[in-house]
Design a protein around this motif. Sequence first.
Motif, PDB file in Angstrom:
ATOM      1  N   UNK A  45     -14.490  29.668 -39.787  1.00  0.00           N
ATOM      2  CA  UNK A  45     -14.109  28.803 -40.905  1.00  0.00           C
ATOM      3  C   UNK A  45     -15.168  27.733 -41.106  1.00  0.00           C
ATOM      4  N   UNK A  46     -15.438  27.435 -42.360  1.00  0.00           N
ATOM      5  CA  UNK A  46     -16.375  26.366 -42.671  1.00  0.00           C
ATOM      6  C   UNK A  46     -15.966  25.648 -43.935  1.00  0.00           C
ATOM      7  N   UNK A  47     -16.352  24.399 -44.031  1.00  0.00           N
ATOM      8  CA  UNK A  47     -16.052  23.606 -45.223  1.00  0.00           C
ATOM      9  C   UNK A  47     -17.068  22.484 -45.314  1.00  0.00           C
ATOM     10  N   UNK A  49     -18.195  18.777 -47.823  1.00  0.00           N
ATOM     11  CA  UNK A  49     -18.080  17.864 -48.960  1.00  0.00           C
ATOM     12  C   UNK A  49     -19.454  17.243 -49.138  1.00  0.00           C
ATOM     13  N   UNK A  50     -20.144  17.689 -50.170  1.00  0.00           N
ATOM     14  CA  UNK A  50     -21.521  17.253 -50.334  1.00  0.00           C
ATOM     15  C   UNK A  50     -22.371  17.798 -49.199  1.00  0.00           C
ATOM     16  N   UNK A  51     -23.146  16.923 -48.576  1.00  0.00           N
ATOM     17  CA  UNK A  51     -24.035  17.337 -47.494  1.00  0.00           C
ATOM     18  C   UNK A  51     -23.418  17.131 -46.116  1.00  0.00           C
ATOM     19  N   UNK A  52     -22.104  17.005 -46.060  1.00  0.00           N
ATOM     20  CA  UNK A  52     -21.415  16.845 -44.786  1.00  0.00           C
ATOM     21  C   UNK A  52     -20.371  17.943 -44.645  1.00  0.00           C
ATOM     22  N   UNK A  53     -20.308  18.575 -43.477  1.00  0.00           N
ATOM     23  CA  UNK A  53     -19.332  19.635 -43.288  1.00  0.00           C
ATOM     24  C   UNK A  53     -19.379  20.179 -41.877  1.00  0.00           C
ATOM     25  N   UNK A  54     -18.775  21.342 -41.688  1.00  0.00           N
ATOM     26  CA  UNK A  54     -18.718  21.927 -40.353  1.00  0.00           C
ATOM     27  C   UNK A  54     -18.487  23.428 -40.456  1.00  0.00           C
ATOM     28  N   UNK A  55     -18.718  24.108 -39.347  1.00  0.00           N
ATOM     29  CA  UNK A  55     -18.365  25.515 -39.195  1.00  0.00           C
ATOM     30  C   UNK A  55     -17.814  25.690 -37.786  1.00  0.00           C
ATOM     31  N   UNK A  56     -16.736  26.465 -37.661  1.00  0.00           N
ATOM     32  CA  UNK A  56     -16.109  26.675 -36.351  1.00  0.00           C
ATOM     33  C   UNK A  56     -15.758  28.139 -36.159  1.00  0.00           C
ATOM     34  N   UNK A  57     -15.973  28.615 -34.943  1.00  0.00           N
ATOM     35  CA  UNK A  57     -15.597  29.969 -34.568  1.00  0.00           C
ATOM     36  C   UNK A  57     -14.353  29.915 -33.700  1.00  0.00           C
ATOM     37  N   UNK A  58     -13.409  30.781 -33.990  1.00  0.00           N
ATOM     38  CA  UNK A  58     -12.194  30.881 -33.186  1.00  0.00           C
ATOM     39  C   UNK A  58     -12.095  32.298 -32.652  1.00  0.00           C
ATOM     40  N   UNK A  59     -12.221  32.420 -31.332  1.00  0.00           N
ATOM     41  CA  UNK A  59     -12.225  33.736 -30.687  1.00  0.00           C
ATOM     42  C   UNK A  59     -11.252  33.691 -29.522  1.00  0.00           C
ATOM     43  N   UNK A  60     -10.202  34.509 -29.551  1.00  0.00           N
ATOM     44  CA  UNK A  60      -9.143  34.417 -28.539  1.00  0.00           C
ATOM     45  C   UNK A  60      -9.669  34.634 -27.128  1.00  0.00           C
ATOM     46  N   UNK A  61      -9.178  33.818 -26.230  1.00  0.00           N
ATOM     47  CA  UNK A  61      -9.572  33.936 -24.841  1.00  0.00           C
ATOM     48  C   UNK A  61     -10.880  33.257 -24.508  1.00  0.00           C
TER      49      UNK A  61
END
Length: 216
Positions: A45-47, A49-61
Amino acid sequence: MPPTFLSTFHLILSTLSTLPTLQNLNQEVFSLPGYGPQGRIMLIHGANEGLMGYIKLSYPGKTSCFGCIGDLFPPPRVSAVDLLVYTPRTPEHCVEWVAVLEWDRAVPFGGPGTVRIDVHNPQHVQWCLEKAQERAKMFHIPTERLDAHLVQLVIGKHPPAFQAGYAFNAGLFSNETFKFVTECSSNLNDMDFFNSGEIYKINTVPNEYCAVCKGK
């Protein structure tokens, strides 16, 4: 959407813009039969606002899920577009409204898309100033600082932040997707924040009190 639909994928990419919707997707994905330590379904998932944001990976275990890190997200606030359209609070907001929305709507010096704002053109600056002053008075915003210099400063330094942010986030998405699909390299572990080109890596841990994954 039937519950089995998501189970047909090995990788799920999300750009949902609200936390409740994201958490709902997180719960739906974690409820899938194949979404466990032995499963091969990753949620990215990533999001921004302008030049600020994030990306995250969710992997079980291996990583935390989005239910584990709900406290990291700030309370909901007015979006950047709503701020310009409905609730401007400063003279700068009024100038940005003119530059981003009103200029293309009013097309004061030609057809749509044919004339861009030139901060070195006195006529352009004066037109933007008058529209920004009208906007400020409409929302009872003090106009003492609202002059030609402020118009030039705001518009002249107004980067295409949303487009640049989307492109930056898309690059992160593509990179992590390529690594996951080809297994050519390890994926990030497990969250990146970015702000104006600077990237900060964060390693979150599963929360044993999480109602979704229970830290597993």
